[in-house]
Enzyme design. Structure first.
Site, mmCIF file in Angstrom:
data_model
loop_
_atom_site.group_PDB
_atom_site.id
_atom_site.type_symbol
_atom_site.label_atom_id
_atom_site.label_comp_id
_atom_site.label_asym_id
_atom_site.label_seq_id
_atom_site.Cartn_x
_atom_site.Cartn_y
_atom_site.Cartn_z
ATOM 1 N N GLU A 113 -0.690 -0.034 -10.867
ATOM 2 C CA GLU A 113 -0.326 -1.407 -11.247
ATOM 3 C C GLU A 113 -1.454 -2.023 -12.052
ATOM 4 O O GLU A 113 -2.533 -1.432 -12.190
ATOM 5 C CB GLU A 113 -0.034 -2.252 -9.984
ATOM 6 C CG GLU A 113 1.238 -1.802 -9.274
ATOM 7 C CD GLU A 113 1.608 -2.631 -8.058
ATOM 8 O OE1 GLU A 113 2.773 -2.623 -7.694
ATOM 9 O OE2 GLU A 113 0.719 -3.280 -7.459
ATOM 10 N N HIS A 241 3.097 -14.356 -10.986
ATOM 11 C CA HIS A 241 3.438 -12.968 -11.312
ATOM 12 C C HIS A 241 4.032 -12.976 -12.713
ATOM 13 O O HIS A 241 4.902 -13.800 -13.014
ATOM 14 C CB HIS A 241 4.438 -12.410 -10.298
ATOM 15 C CG HIS A 241 4.544 -10.925 -10.335
ATOM 16 N ND1 HIS A 241 5.097 -10.249 -11.399
ATOM 17 C CD2 HIS A 241 4.130 -9.963 -9.471
ATOM 18 C CE1 HIS A 241 5.033 -8.939 -11.171
ATOM 19 N NE2 HIS A 241 4.446 -8.747 -9.997
HETATM 20 P P1 FAD Z 1 4.347 -13.695 5.492
HETATM 21 O O1 FAD Z 1 4.803 -12.304 5.417
HETATM 22 O O2 FAD Z 1 4.785 -14.615 4.426
HETATM 23 O O3 FAD Z 1 4.824 -14.298 6.891
HETATM 24 C C1 FAD Z 1 4.684 -15.691 7.147
HETATM 25 C C2 FAD Z 1 5.311 -15.986 8.494
HETATM 26 O O4 FAD Z 1 4.917 -17.286 8.923
HETATM 27 C C3 FAD Z 1 6.834 -15.988 8.495
HETATM 28 O O5 FAD Z 1 7.274 -15.378 9.673
HETATM 29 C C4 FAD Z 1 7.182 -17.487 8.540
HETATM 30 O O6 FAD Z 1 8.424 -17.779 9.133
HETATM 31 C C5 FAD Z 1 6.047 -17.982 9.408
HETATM 32 N N1 FAD Z 1 5.789 -19.416 9.299
HETATM 33 C C6 FAD Z 1 5.386 -20.111 8.212
HETATM 34 N N2 FAD Z 1 5.220 -21.410 8.532
HETATM 35 C C7 FAD Z 1 5.525 -21.530 9.850
HETATM 36 C C8 FAD Z 1 5.557 -22.614 10.763
HETATM 37 N N3 FAD Z 1 5.254 -23.863 10.412
HETATM 38 N N4 FAD Z 1 5.931 -22.355 12.040
HETATM 39 C C9 FAD Z 1 6.276 -21.101 12.449
HETATM 40 N N5 FAD Z 1 6.257 -20.037 11.610
HETATM 41 C C10 FAD Z 1 5.882 -20.254 10.339
HETATM 42 N N6 FAD Z 1 1.582 -7.926 -1.859
HETATM 43 C C11 FAD Z 1 1.142 -6.650 -1.955
HETATM 44 O O7 FAD Z 1 0.039 -6.336 -1.516
HETATM 45 N N7 FAD Z 1 1.936 -5.695 -2.512
HETATM 46 C C12 FAD Z 1 3.174 -5.968 -3.021
HETATM 47 O O8 FAD Z 1 3.862 -5.081 -3.502
HETATM 48 C C13 FAD Z 1 3.635 -7.315 -2.962
HETATM 49 N N8 FAD Z 1 4.836 -7.640 -3.485
HETATM 50 C C14 FAD Z 1 5.300 -8.912 -3.322
HETATM 51 C C15 FAD Z 1 6.574 -9.228 -3.768
HETATM 52 C C16 FAD Z 1 7.104 -10.485 -3.549
HETATM 53 C C17 FAD Z 1 8.482 -10.817 -4.055
HETATM 54 C C18 FAD Z 1 6.331 -11.458 -2.864
HETATM 55 C C19 FAD Z 1 6.889 -12.821 -2.607
HETATM 56 C C20 FAD Z 1 5.048 -11.158 -2.446
HETATM 57 C C21 FAD Z 1 4.523 -9.887 -2.666
HETATM 58 N N9 FAD Z 1 3.237 -9.558 -2.235
HETATM 59 C C22 FAD Z 1 2.800 -8.271 -2.346
HETATM 60 C C23 FAD Z 1 2.434 -10.520 -1.480
HETATM 61 C C24 FAD Z 1 2.581 -10.199 0.019
HETATM 62 O O9 FAD Z 1 3.909 -9.815 0.284
HETATM 63 C C25 FAD Z 1 2.234 -11.377 0.887
HETATM 64 O O10 FAD Z 1 1.028 -11.950 0.482
HETATM 65 C C26 FAD Z 1 2.088 -10.922 2.337
HETATM 66 O O11 FAD Z 1 3.250 -10.235 2.733
HETATM 67 C C27 FAD Z 1 1.852 -12.105 3.235
HETATM 68 O O12 FAD Z 1 1.932 -11.659 4.575
HETATM 69 P P2 FAD Z 1 1.619 -12.686 5.733
HETATM 70 O O13 FAD Z 1 1.749 -11.943 7.001
HETATM 71 O O14 FAD Z 1 0.355 -13.373 5.451
HETATM 72 O O15 FAD Z 1 2.768 -13.810 5.591
HETATM 73 C C1 SIN Z 2 1.751 -7.701 -5.586
HETATM 74 O O1 SIN Z 2 2.079 -8.878 -5.583
HETATM 75 O O2 SIN Z 2 0.670 -7.323 -5.143
HETATM 76 C C2 SIN Z 2 2.617 -6.633 -6.155
HETATM 77 C C3 SIN Z 2 3.899 -7.183 -6.600
HETATM 78 C C4 SIN Z 2 4.553 -6.201 -7.485
HETATM 79 O O3 SIN Z 2 5.192 -5.292 -6.962
HETATM 80 O O4 SIN Z 2 4.425 -6.345 -8.704
#
Ligand code: FAD
Ligand code: SIN
Length: 521
Positions: A113, A241
């Site tokens: 990437e 993105h």
């Molecule tokens: P999340 O997975 O967002 O989980 C947040 C949790 O908190 C959820 O359960 C939500 O309900 C809960 N929550 C929020 N507020 C509250 C509240 N007030 N009360 C109770 N619960 C709450 N990163 C990579 O490294 N590789 C990738 O390929 C990649 N692709 C991506 C593609 C997309 C479309 C997106 C949107 C993001 C991508 N990212 C990628 C970024 C990555 O997915 C996220 O940064 C990461 O998954 C965040 O994980 P997390 O556990 O911090 O939060």
């Molecule tokens: C990322 O957000 O780290 C990767 C998302 C993608 O698959 O381009």
């Protein structure tokens, strides 16, 4: 309801669930999520998870790529730690049942990437996040020590303030005793008390009209910590993105993974001309800040609403095999991406800043940890390298878990916490007062605090946000809580921090590009 736990976890994404699985053998755990267990940003991740596996890749190359993408604003010791601990955490994911694609030789099929000098992205087709979320969620559901509270919205952290004591910002003695949470199905508000709490509430993409983030991403954890007088940093670095599917009206915007550019996809303007060579020698595979800004600039010059990602010269069979999710989505809007170019636009995607934590995931509030996108570890600096988010989340969840297991042995549950007081509040007369302000916040951020900023735009954004802030605080004080109102309030807090920190940074660097401060060189 008043419940007591050893560990309280707010958020069911990769950060929250991996922390939970690590601590659950040492005490009772409550996992709170404001939606269903699977509805997280994690579930939407496509490209994969970055880690060094085979030569010619090396820790040093991954470290240098991360520092370079972050414009050298990363904390080097953090980058080194995450990169070196990554392979162990990948093995942990596999042990928990997550699958990653392999070649016929049995070796991992590694993708490339933007900003990566080597193929190092482990993935499961183009639905890596969902695969990880699935595996962890299954484990959590079967764990006897874990209570999962779906549709429970964390409203505010409980600190000394709720015992009637004064809490000052940056006051190092602030402690977290748990959280007030509302079940929006029953409208009951509970007091959840814990020895230690992890905030893992993810990002805040919904500040913007166009985002890849699901509706849950409203920056709640950051807003709660800010209100509890904790420390938040680097909020000016919001990542766009470069390539989300141009499909007006669809929310969230469907992501077209960067791995498709790593596979050979090329960005072109609507008239079919390549343009990335004008901006960076890595062409379509330059780091995200550069590519998103280049697309934004080309669209402005030509007055176009989108650019194209051209994959038509690539092997159609392999394209469909490696990107089945994208194939299906494009077909659903009448585009066969093996024969036609995909229309794409940049979309708000990832918040690099957040709750400041140390290398054990400890926040600046005692008994309170943060991990995942809601935190700011120093890993990403001014711009996150692709696929470094999932790996940072699991490495930090592990470090926080190890630390929390030790810490909680000497901590007692705080007693005498008063119930949430909503006496005298009423249902708002008109929900439009909330929904219209939500739309206005998104409008303000999309127009004034986007990929390209200026001092005047930031000042306008702040002036307008202050009006909405005052209206919303007034409404909040007299209203029964609704999800829309709580999320709006949180977005306003987070938005305020972004604008203030953007105003304070008098330079253009990484994701913060201000035309009043032309970049050096
Ligand atoms: P999340 O997975 O967002 O989980 C947040 C949790 O908190 C959820 O359960 C939500 O309900 C809960 N929550 C929020 N507020 C509250 C509240 N007030 N009360 C109770 N619960 C709450 N990163 C990579 O490294 N590789 C990738 O390929 C990649 N692709 C991506 C593609 C997309 C479309 C997106 C949107 C993001 C991508 N990212 C990628 C970024 C990555 O997915 C996220 O940064 C990461 O998954 C965040 O994980 P997390 O556990 O911090 O939060
Ligand atoms: C990322 O957000 O780290 C990767 C998302 C993608 O698959 O381009």
């Amino acid at each position: 309801m008043n419940k007591e736990y050893d560990f309280l976890v707010i958020g069911s994404g990769l950060a929250g669930l991996s922390f939970t699985l690590k601590v659950a053998d040492y005490g009772k755990v409550a996992v709170l999520t404001k939606a269903e267990l699977l509805e997280t940003n994690t579930s939407y991740a496509q490209g994969g998870i970055a880690a060094v596996t085979y030569e010619p890749d090396s820790y040093n190359k991954h470290i240098e790529d991360t520092l370079d993408a972050g414009n050298n604003l990363c904390r080097r010791e953090v980058v080194e730690m995450v990169v070196k601990e990554a392979p162990k955490q990948i093995q942990q994911l596999i042990d928990w049942g997550a699958r990653f694609d392999r070649e016929s030789s049995g070796k991992f099929d590694l993708a490339k990437e933007g900003g990566h000098s080597e193929h190092r992205i482990l993935h499961y087709k183009d639905t890596t996040g969902y695969e990880i979320q699935r595996a962890l969620s299954e484990r959590i559901k079967n764990h006897p020590n874990v209570d999962v509270f779906e549709h429970h919205f964390a409203i505010d952290l409980i600190t000394q303030h709720h015992l009637g004591k004064l809490v000052k910002r940056m006051h190092s003695d602030t402690e977290c005793y748990g959280v007030y949470a509302i079940n929006f199905k029953t409208h009951k508000i509970s007091t959840l008390l814990s020895k230690v709490t992890l905030v893992a509430t993810g990002g805040a993409g919904n500040l913007y009209k166009t985002t890849t983030n699901p509706v849950i991403a409203t920056g709640d954890g950051i807003a709660m910590i800010y209100r509890a007088k904790g420390t938040v940093e680097n909020m000016e670095f919001f990542q766009f993105h470069p390539t989300s599917l141009y499909n007006p009206g669809e929310r969230p915007s469907f992501l077209i993974t960067e791995a498709l550019r790593g596979f050979g996809g090329i960005l072109k303007t609507i008239d079919g001309k390549e343009f990335m060579h004008k901006y960076d020698k890595r062409n379509s595979l330059a780091p995200r800040d550069i590519v998103a800004r280049a697309i934004d600039n080309e669209m402005k010059i030509k007055g176009d609403d989108f650019v194209y990602l051209d994959c038509t010269h690539l092997n159609a069979v392999k394209l469909r095999k490696n990107f089945p999710n994208i194939n299906e989505k494009c077909l659903s809007i009448g585009c066969d991406f093996t024969k036609e170019m995909i229309p794409v636009v940049p979309a708000a995607h990832y918040l690099c800043g957040g709750i400041k934590v140390d290398t054990n995931g400890r926040s600046w509030i005692k008994r309170l940890y943060a991990a995942g996108e809601t935190s700011s570890t120093g890993m990403h600096g001014a711009n996150r390298l692709a696929s470094n988010s999932l790996i940072e989340a699991i490495v930090y969840a592990d470090r926080a878990a190890q630390d929390a297991i030790e810490q909680m042995k000497n901590i007692k549950i705080q007693k005498d916490i008063p119930d949430w007081d909503d006496k005298g509040t009423k249902h708002p007369e008109e929900m439009v007062l909330i929904t219209q302000n939500y739309k206005e916040v998104q409008q303000i951020f999309s127009v004034y605090v986007g990929i390209v900023r200026s001092n005047l735009r930031l000042k306008r954004a702040l002036d307008r946000l202050e009006i909405i802030y005052k209206e919303t605080e007034q409404l909040y004080r007299k209203s029964k809580l609704s999800k829309q109102l709580c999320e709006l309030r949180n977005l306003i807090n987070v938005g305020y921090l972004i604008i203030k920190m953007a105003m304070r940074r008098e330079e253009s660097i990484g994701l913060h590009y201000n035309i009043d401060y032309p970049p050096a060189g």
